[in-house]
Design a protein around this motif. Structure first.
Motif, short mmCIF file in Angstrom:
data_model
loop_
_atom_site.label_atom_id
_atom_site.label_comp_id
_atom_site.label_asym_id
_atom_site.label_seq_id
_atom_site.Cartn_x
_atom_site.Cartn_y
_atom_site.Cartn_z
N ALA A 1 19.01 -65.23 47.70
CA ALA A 1 19.52 -64.55 49.03
C ALA A 1 19.80 -65.10 50.06
N SER A 2 19.09 -66.23 50.32
CA SER A 2 18.98 -67.07 51.44
C SER A 2 20.40 -67.85 51.67
N GLY A 3 21.15 -67.99 50.70
CA GLY A 3 22.44 -68.97 50.85
C GLY A 3 23.49 -68.21 50.32
N SER A 4 23.57 -66.89 50.07
CA SER A 4 24.84 -66.25 49.68
C SER A 4 25.07 -64.94 50.70
N ARG A 5 26.27 -64.41 50.60
CA ARG A 5 26.48 -63.25 51.20
C ARG A 5 26.11 -61.98 50.79
N ARG A 6 25.93 -61.86 49.49
CA ARG A 6 25.58 -60.87 48.87
C ARG A 6 24.89 -61.29 47.51
N LEU A 7 23.61 -60.69 47.23
CA LEU A 7 22.98 -60.74 45.94
C LEU A 7 22.91 -59.52 45.50
N VAL A 8 23.30 -59.61 44.11
CA VAL A 8 23.32 -58.30 43.18
C VAL A 8 21.79 -58.46 42.18
N LEU A 9 20.99 -57.32 42.21
CA LEU A 9 20.04 -57.16 41.13
C LEU A 9 20.11 -55.81 40.49
N PHE A 10 19.36 -55.82 39.46
CA PHE A 10 19.50 -54.58 38.50
C PHE A 10 18.34 -53.97 38.12
N HIS A 11 18.43 -52.42 38.09
CA HIS A 11 17.49 -51.68 37.57
C HIS A 11 18.04 -51.63 36.00
N SER A 12 17.30 -52.04 35.11
CA SER A 12 17.72 -52.18 33.83
C SER A 12 17.77 -50.64 33.02
N LEU B 1 8.65 -53.38 37.34
CA LEU B 1 9.57 -54.25 37.57
C LEU B 1 10.85 -53.55 38.50
N LYS B 2 11.07 -52.19 37.99
CA LYS B 2 12.16 -51.28 38.78
C LYS B 2 11.58 -51.11 40.13
N ASP B 3 10.38 -50.81 40.15
CA ASP B 3 10.04 -50.24 41.79
C ASP B 3 10.00 -51.65 42.55
N PHE B 4 9.72 -52.77 42.03
CA PHE B 4 9.76 -54.06 42.84
C PHE B 4 11.19 -54.42 42.99
N VAL B 5 12.33 -54.35 42.33
CA VAL B 5 13.52 -54.36 42.52
C VAL B 5 13.91 -53.61 43.56
N SER B 6 13.72 -52.22 43.54
CA SER B 6 13.95 -51.36 44.73
C SER B 6 13.75 -51.69 46.06
N ALA B 7 12.43 -52.07 46.04
CA ALA B 7 11.91 -52.94 47.39
C ALA B 7 12.68 -53.97 47.84
N LEU B 8 13.02 -55.01 46.85
CA LEU B 8 13.99 -55.89 47.31
C LEU B 8 15.12 -55.33 47.61
N GLY B 9 15.72 -54.46 47.18
CA GLY B 9 17.14 -53.80 47.43
C GLY B 9 16.88 -53.34 48.82
N GLU B 10 16.03 -53.14 49.54
CA GLU B 10 16.15 -52.83 50.96
C GLU B 10 16.32 -53.76 51.94
N ARG B 11 16.37 -55.12 51.41
CA ARG B 11 16.42 -56.07 52.25
C ARG B 11 17.99 -56.52 52.54
N PRO B 12 18.16 -56.91 53.70
CA PRO B 12 19.85 -57.04 54.17
C PRO B 12 20.39 -58.02 53.03
N GLY B 13 21.59 -57.89 52.89
CA GLY B 13 22.20 -58.68 51.87
C GLY B 13 21.98 -58.61 50.34
N ILE B 14 21.04 -57.70 49.92
CA ILE B 14 20.87 -57.36 48.42
C ILE B 14 21.00 -55.89 48.12
N VAL B 15 21.87 -55.93 46.95
CA VAL B 15 22.39 -54.54 46.56
C VAL B 15 21.78 -54.50 45.01
N VAL B 16 21.10 -53.29 44.78
CA VAL B 16 20.83 -52.94 43.48
C VAL B 16 21.68 -52.02 42.65
#
Length: 263
Positions: free
Chosen positions: A116-127, A147-162
């Protein structure tokens, strides 16, 4: 021209990181013998949005655990400097007995932070939720939900979409899965690609959550035959690899290791 949700214009480059899900296992084959996959489908649409000035790399390799993804792909992906980066991993860890969900989340979090630090947008997934379609998979749910809850928390950060696949009931349909029941079919890859594109803010091409037309369920004997073939062709070899400590991705190189123009 349509633009991503961040309003800064079309993406000019994409780097995909992960395991067989992102490599594209069981999608249609490309002329070079590699699988196509949802990431290639996303790259195709983004290349059209960018007017052809688009570069794409796919570092994903089947069978990789999250630690291997971190060690072998993440730094390479960060150095490539793609504007859009996708990261999916951890499910291969969950499938193994004695999975340490906390360690999986820690590795995924470190990878996400670096990318995420070097990209405009990082895409993560809920399986997807395997418990609704695979007998015996409910034992995996605690780790998957963690894992899903952890990814949800990451998705709250700017530049990350889940991309939310867990709640999508269309993936309960076996027609969205290959014969091995672990990898997506071509229709499954098509729907994941559309889910990613819509999560990025591009206009919908179709309703990827819509159910397929109903068909009669298979008869008892046909289902039994299918289950026996699955056990012999897919489950048995998977168990043997676990016993031997080998992986389907051993010795394989990424199908697109460099950030090159999408063709």
């Amino acid at each position: 021209m349509n633009y991503p949700v961040d309003g800064s214009g079309p993406f000019r480059s994409m780097v995909a990181v992960g395991d067989s899900f992102t490599e594209g296992m069981c999608d249609d084959l490309l002329p070079d013998g590699e699988y196509r996959g949802w990431a290639d489908r996303v790259a195709e649409r983004l290349a059209a949005e960018a007017g052809g000035e688009f570069r794409y790399a796919n570092l994903a390799v089947r069978g990789k655990l999250i630690g291997q993804i971190t060690d072998e792909q993440v730094e390479v992906a960060a150095e490539l400097g793609g504007e859009l980066v996708t990261l999916a991993g951890g499910l291969n860890d969950v499938l193994r007995p004695g999975c340490d969900a906390e360690a999986v989340c820690a590795a995924l979090g470190a990878a996400a932070e670096r990318l995420a630090s070097g990209s405009r947008r990082l895409v993560l997934f809920h399986s997807t939720d395997p418990s609704r379609r695979m007998a015996g998979s409910a034992r995996l749910l605690p780790a998957i939900l963690h894992l899903k809850d952890f990814v949800s928390a990451l998705g709250e950060r700017p530049g990350i979409v889940v991309v939310e696949l867990f709640e999508a009931r269309c993936f309960d349909d076996p027609r969205l899965w290959a014969d091995d029941r672990l990898h997506l079919s071509p229709e499954g890859h098509r729907r994941v690609a559309e889910a990613v594109l819509q999560a990025l803010g591009l206009p919908a091409s179709f309703d990827w959550r819509a159910p397929l037309p109903a068909v009669p369920p298979p008869g008892r004997l046909r289902k039994l035959g299918s289950d026996l073939r699955w056990l012999g062709k897919h489950v048995g070899p998977w168990i043997m690899r676990r016993i031997r400590g080998t992986s389907s991705g051993d010795g394989r190189e990424p199908k697109r290791p460099e950030l090159t123009p999408y063709q």
